[in-house]
Structure formats: structure tokens, C-alpha cells
Design a protein around this motif. Structure first.
Motif, PDB file in Angstrom:
ATOM      1  N   UNK A 128     131.070 120.614  -8.436  1.00 51.40           N
ATOM      2  CA  UNK A 128     129.655 120.916  -8.210  1.00 51.40           C
ATOM      3  C   UNK A 128     128.825 119.636  -8.084  1.00 51.40           C
ATOM      4  N   UNK A 129     129.205 118.598  -8.831  1.00 45.53           N
ATOM      5  CA  UNK A 129     128.474 117.337  -8.772  1.00 45.53           C
ATOM      6  C   UNK A 129     128.569 116.679  -7.413  1.00 45.53           C
ATOM      7  N   UNK A 130     129.777 116.651  -6.844  1.00 42.53           N
ATOM      8  CA  UNK A 130     129.981 116.085  -5.505  1.00 42.53           C
ATOM      9  C   UNK A 130     129.203 116.887  -4.470  1.00 42.53           C
ATOM     10  N   UNK A 131     129.185 118.198  -4.652  1.00 42.39           N
ATOM     11  CA  UNK A 131     128.445 119.065  -3.731  1.00 42.39           C
ATOM     12  C   UNK A 131     126.952 118.751  -3.773  1.00 42.39           C
ATOM     13  N   UNK A 132     126.432 118.532  -4.975  1.00 37.80           N
ATOM     14  CA  UNK A 132     125.008 118.210  -5.114  1.00 37.80           C
ATOM     15  C   UNK A 132     124.685 116.849  -4.508  1.00 37.80           C
ATOM     16  N   UNK A 133     125.588 115.878  -4.690  1.00 35.80           N
ATOM     17  CA  UNK A 133     125.363 114.551  -4.110  1.00 35.80           C
ATOM     18  C   UNK A 133     125.194 114.635  -2.600  1.00 35.80           C
ATOM     19  N   UNK A 134     126.039 115.422  -1.968  1.00 39.01           N
ATOM     20  CA  UNK A 134     125.982 115.577  -0.509  1.00 39.01           C
ATOM     21  C   UNK A 134     124.673 116.233  -0.081  1.00 39.01           C
ATOM     22  N   UNK A 154     129.460 109.902  -1.275  1.00 41.46           N
ATOM     23  CA  UNK A 154     129.296 111.159  -2.015  1.00 41.46           C
ATOM     24  C   UNK A 154     130.621 111.795  -2.422  1.00 41.46           C
ATOM     25  N   UNK A 155     131.747 111.241  -1.944  1.00 37.64           N
ATOM     26  CA  UNK A 155     133.059 111.794  -2.289  1.00 37.64           C
ATOM     27  C   UNK A 155     133.739 110.914  -3.338  1.00 37.64           C
ATOM     28  N   UNK A 156     134.152 111.527  -4.441  1.00 35.08           N
ATOM     29  CA  UNK A 156     134.805 110.787  -5.524  1.00 35.08           C
ATOM     30  C   UNK A 156     135.967 111.586  -6.082  1.00 35.08           C
ATOM     31  N   UNK A 157     137.071 110.887  -6.406  1.00 31.84           N
ATOM     32  CA  UNK A 157     138.199 111.532  -7.062  1.00 31.84           C
ATOM     33  C   UNK A 157     137.877 111.816  -8.523  1.00 31.84           C
ATOM     34  N   UNK A 158     137.069 110.933  -9.095  1.00 33.61           N
ATOM     35  CA  UNK A 158     136.688 111.107 -10.494  1.00 33.61           C
ATOM     36  C   UNK A 158     135.274 110.566 -10.687  1.00 33.61           C
ATOM     37  N   UNK A 159     134.453 111.341 -11.295  1.00 35.42           N
ATOM     38  CA  UNK A 159     133.075 110.937 -11.568  1.00 35.42           C
ATOM     39  C   UNK A 159     132.487 111.903 -12.592  1.00 35.42           C
ATOM     40  N   UNK A 160     131.433 111.480 -13.247  1.00 35.41           N
ATOM     41  CA  UNK A 160     130.733 112.340 -14.202  1.00 35.41           C
ATOM     42  C   UNK A 160     129.305 112.565 -13.699  1.00 35.41           C
ATOM     43  N   UNK A 161     128.800 113.768 -13.943  1.00 31.74           N
ATOM     44  CA  UNK A 161     127.466 114.126 -13.472  1.00 31.74           C
ATOM     45  C   UNK A 161     126.686 114.824 -14.589  1.00 31.74           C
ATOM     46  N   UNK A 162     125.398 114.510 -14.670  1.00 27.54           N
ATOM     47  CA  UNK A 162     124.535 115.144 -15.671  1.00 27.54           C
ATOM     48  C   UNK A 162     123.167 115.443 -15.055  1.00 27.54           C
ATOM     49  N   UNK A 169     121.209 113.527 -12.110  1.00 31.34           N
ATOM     50  CA  UNK A 169     120.300 114.260 -11.225  1.00 31.34           C
ATOM     51  C   UNK A 169     118.980 114.481 -11.975  1.00 31.34           C
ATOM     52  N   UNK A 170     117.918 113.833 -11.505  1.00 36.57           N
ATOM     53  CA  UNK A 170     116.632 113.884 -12.207  1.00 36.57           C
ATOM     54  C   UNK A 170     115.745 115.020 -11.711  1.00 36.57           C
TER      55      UNK A 170
END
Length: 368
Positions: free
Chosen positions: A249-255, A115-123, A171-172
Motif C-alpha cells: 500500500x505504501x508503494x501504491x501511495x508513493x506512485x 516509487x518502487x522499492x523491494x523493502x521500505x517502511x511507511x507511516x 505521508x503528511x
């Protein structure tokens, strides 16, 4: 809702789905808890109670048309009708047994999911029916609107051009469900020419491959506190289809998704959605057969009409020909009669002329 109480669904940009839009909606996710109480759901829409919403399911889908119409406004499957006691008493084994023949539940919700990433895209991905989520998990694909497809494809190309690994997570959520239903990763570009027949509406073209990592029901209240600065400081639960979520916020949601101890998942309802998919495909096949039969019937009728006109034309031509033949015969008879009369009249005139000539000769002699 229309003034007459009939649900009206919209795609991105407030365009009616009837005009050709696919996933996505102007509505918020809303609260399913409120829906269960017969209150409001997403964006202040009036909603029916859970018991009436799934009334068609409880009736056993005696009419195929009713069951197919039901899918178009369905935010959650029959698991939503279970009481809290029934949900808690169901074992994980019982929940997954109906999905085993279609998907492997062990493929999802791994404890070692990163769930931790230095770089990632979230939708955020919004679907107007949970049936499409079933198709996505089953076939490992997704299709957004034409605008959404272009946006996600551009993000994928940009991520691939980076030197370091940059995954794209989706995120569906289903409109009106009051929850998210899982996380998938976009693992390929959009094929804009690809069309498939398993979406409820076959107007959509273009799709891309996805890999589902988390499949579980995550209530909106667990992530409602997350604010998106790139979306007018709105809550993440107030997002439209393909709304981008920034890295933090994306990393937070993944966790949150990973650590949530979910009581229910869409996998429980896979058997239900399989039956609906079969009914939908059977219905489409029946419509194709009916269309082909109607087209053939029209060709037969047209052929018969041409045949009748040809027959009428032939009959008319024969009648004209007979009439012309009779006219010719009558003309010939008239000519023959006239000729005969002329022929019989000629000797009489000659005989009458002869005495006059002789008489004239005698007169000449006498005068001499």
C-alpha cells in the motif's frame, strides 16, 4: 466540539492537547470539499465554512492574539479561500515566488523520484495544524508525540540494521484538511533531548531530521480506496498519527503522490506562515520580557519590604534604647536624691543624739 461550540483538539489516545500532546489526532482527515460547503469534516465533526474559517486571515490579523489563536485550529492556509478560477489562473511561477526566499521549490516533486522499492517502511503522520508542516519543510525536522517518537525511532533503528537499503517514508496530512500535503523521508534517529522554540507550543521535546521529496496537495479521494489490513481494514484516510502502512500500500501511495497533477501546494502560503512565525516568536519574546520584569518587580518589592521592616526594627530598637536610657537616668536621679536626703538627714540625728548623751552623763554624775 464542546457543547458551547468551542473547538476541542485531542492528541493520540484521546488526550487533550492542553495536557501536553503534540502532533496527531483521533480525528479522521475528512473531506475539505464538505468543509467548503459548510458540512461535515473528518469523523463527522461539524465544521465552519471556508469563508468563516479564514475570516481572521481576511481581516489582516489586526490583533496578534487573534492571529496566534487562529493558527492552533488551522488545517489549510489562505490558498484554501481561492476560487477554482483563481487557482487555475495562477501560474507555477506565481505560486512559488513567495517561497523562493525561504525554500527552493525546485527541490521537490522531481519527475525521477523513485516509487518502487523491494523493502521500505511507511507511516502516516497527522498534524493538528498546517503551520507545523511549514516548519518541517523549512527546518527539515519533525517531532511527533512521545509515543510516536519512540515508534518511529524503533523503525529507523530496525531499517538501519538491515543489509539492504530500507528507507522510511512519511505521508503528511493535517487534521480536517481533507488532503495529504506531501511525503518526507526520515533520514536520522530521534534526538530525544532536543528542544526547539519554533513549534507553536514549546512543551515538545525530541525531534528527528527529514528530507521532503513531494510537496503538493493530494486530495483524500485519490487514496481513500487504499485499505490497511494492519489497522482493522480501515481506509488509509482514517489513520491516526504514526499509523504504519505496509509495503504494497505504501508503494501504491508513493506512485499516486508522484503522479498527481496538483493545483495547489503549501509553498504558496509560505509567506503567510512566515509572518505568523514571526508574530509567534515576537509574542513569546514579549512574554519573556514581561515575566522577567514581573520577577524583577517582585524582587524589588520584596527588597523594599525587607528594607521597611529593617527600618522599623531599627526605629523600634532606638526607641527601646532611649526608653532604657531614660529609665536609667530617672533611676540615677532617684538614687542621687535619696543619697542626698540621707546625707542631709545624718548630721541632724547626731546633733540630737549629743545632748542626750551629755544629759545622761550629768545624771550619772549627779547620782554619784
Amino acid at each position: 466540539m464542546h457543547s458551547n461550540g468551542i473547538p476541542q483538539f485531542f492528541g493520540q489516545g484521546n488526550v487533550s492537547l492542553n495536557s501536553g500532546m503534540h502532533q496527531g489526532s483521533m480525528y479522521n482527515s475528512g473531506s475539505y470539499a464538505a468543509l467548503e460547503q459548510g458540512g461535515k469534516c473528518g469523523g463527522g465533526r461539524p465544521c465552519c465554512s471556508a469563508s468563516s474559517r479564514f475570516d481572521t486571515f481576511n481581516k489582516g490579523f489586526k490583533h496578534e492574539k487573534d492571529s496566534l489563536d487562529f493558527l492552533y485550529e488551522q488545517s489549510r492556509g489562505p490558498r484554501a479561500t481561492k476560487t477554482k478560477k483563481e487557482v487555475e489562473s495562477s501560474s507555477v511561477e506565481d505560486k512559488n515566488k513567495k517561497a523562493l526566499l525561504i525554500v527552493d521549490p525546485e527541490k521537490y516533486n522531481h519527475p525521477d523520484f523513485v516509487t518502487e522499492y523491494k523493502d521500505a517502511k511507511f507511516f502516516v503522520i497527522k498534524s493538528y495544524t498546517e503551520d507545523h508542516i511549514h516548519k518541517s519543510i523549512k527546518y527539515n525536522v519533525w517531532a511527533s508525540t512521545a509515543t510516536g517518537n519512540r515508534k518511529l525511532n524503533a523503525a529507523y533503528r530496525e531499517a538501519k540494521d538491515k543489509e539492504e537499503y530500507c528507507p522510511i517514508f512519511l505521508f503528511f496530512s493535517v487534521n480536517g484538511s481533507g488532503q495529504f500535503c506531501g511525503v518526507a523521508e526520515m533520514i536520522g534517529p530521534v534526538d530525544f533531548d532536543m528542544s526547539v522554540d519554533y513549534w507553536q507550543n514549546d512543551r515538545w521535546s525530541g525531534q528527528f531530521p527529514v528530507k521532503w521529496h513531494i510537496v503538493k496537495d493530494v486530495p483524500n479521494n485519490l487514496v481513500r480506496h487504499i485499505i490497511l489490513g494492519n489497522n482493522e481494514d480501515k481506509r488509509v484516510t482514517n489513520s491516526r498519527d504514526t499509523q504504519e502502512v505496509k509495503l504494497e500500500q505504501g508503494v501504491q501511495m508513493l506512485a499516486i503522490f508522484k503522479n498527481h497533477d496538483a493545483k495547489t501546494t503549501i509553498l504558496e502560503d509560505f509567506d503567510f506562515y512566515e509572518q505568523q512565525e514571526k508574530a509567534m516568536l515576537d509574542n513569546r519574546q514579549q512574554l519573556k520580557v514581561q515575566y522577567a520584569h514581573a520577577k524583577t518587580q517582585k524582587l524589588v518589592e520584596a527588597s523594599e519590604a525587607v528594607g521597611i521592616m529593617t527600618q522599623i526594627s531599627d526605629t523600634f530598637a532606638q526607641a527601646v534604647h532611649l526608653e532604657e536610657t531614660k529609665d536609667k537616668e530617672i533611676s540615677l536621679k532617684i538614687e542621687d536624691t535619696t543619697s542626698a536626703e540621707k546625707a542631709s538627714a545624718a548630721p541632724v540625728k547626731t546633733e540630737e543624739a549629743t545632748p542626750k548623751t551629755a544629759e545622761s552623763g550629768n545624771l550619772l554624775k549627779g547620782s554619784g
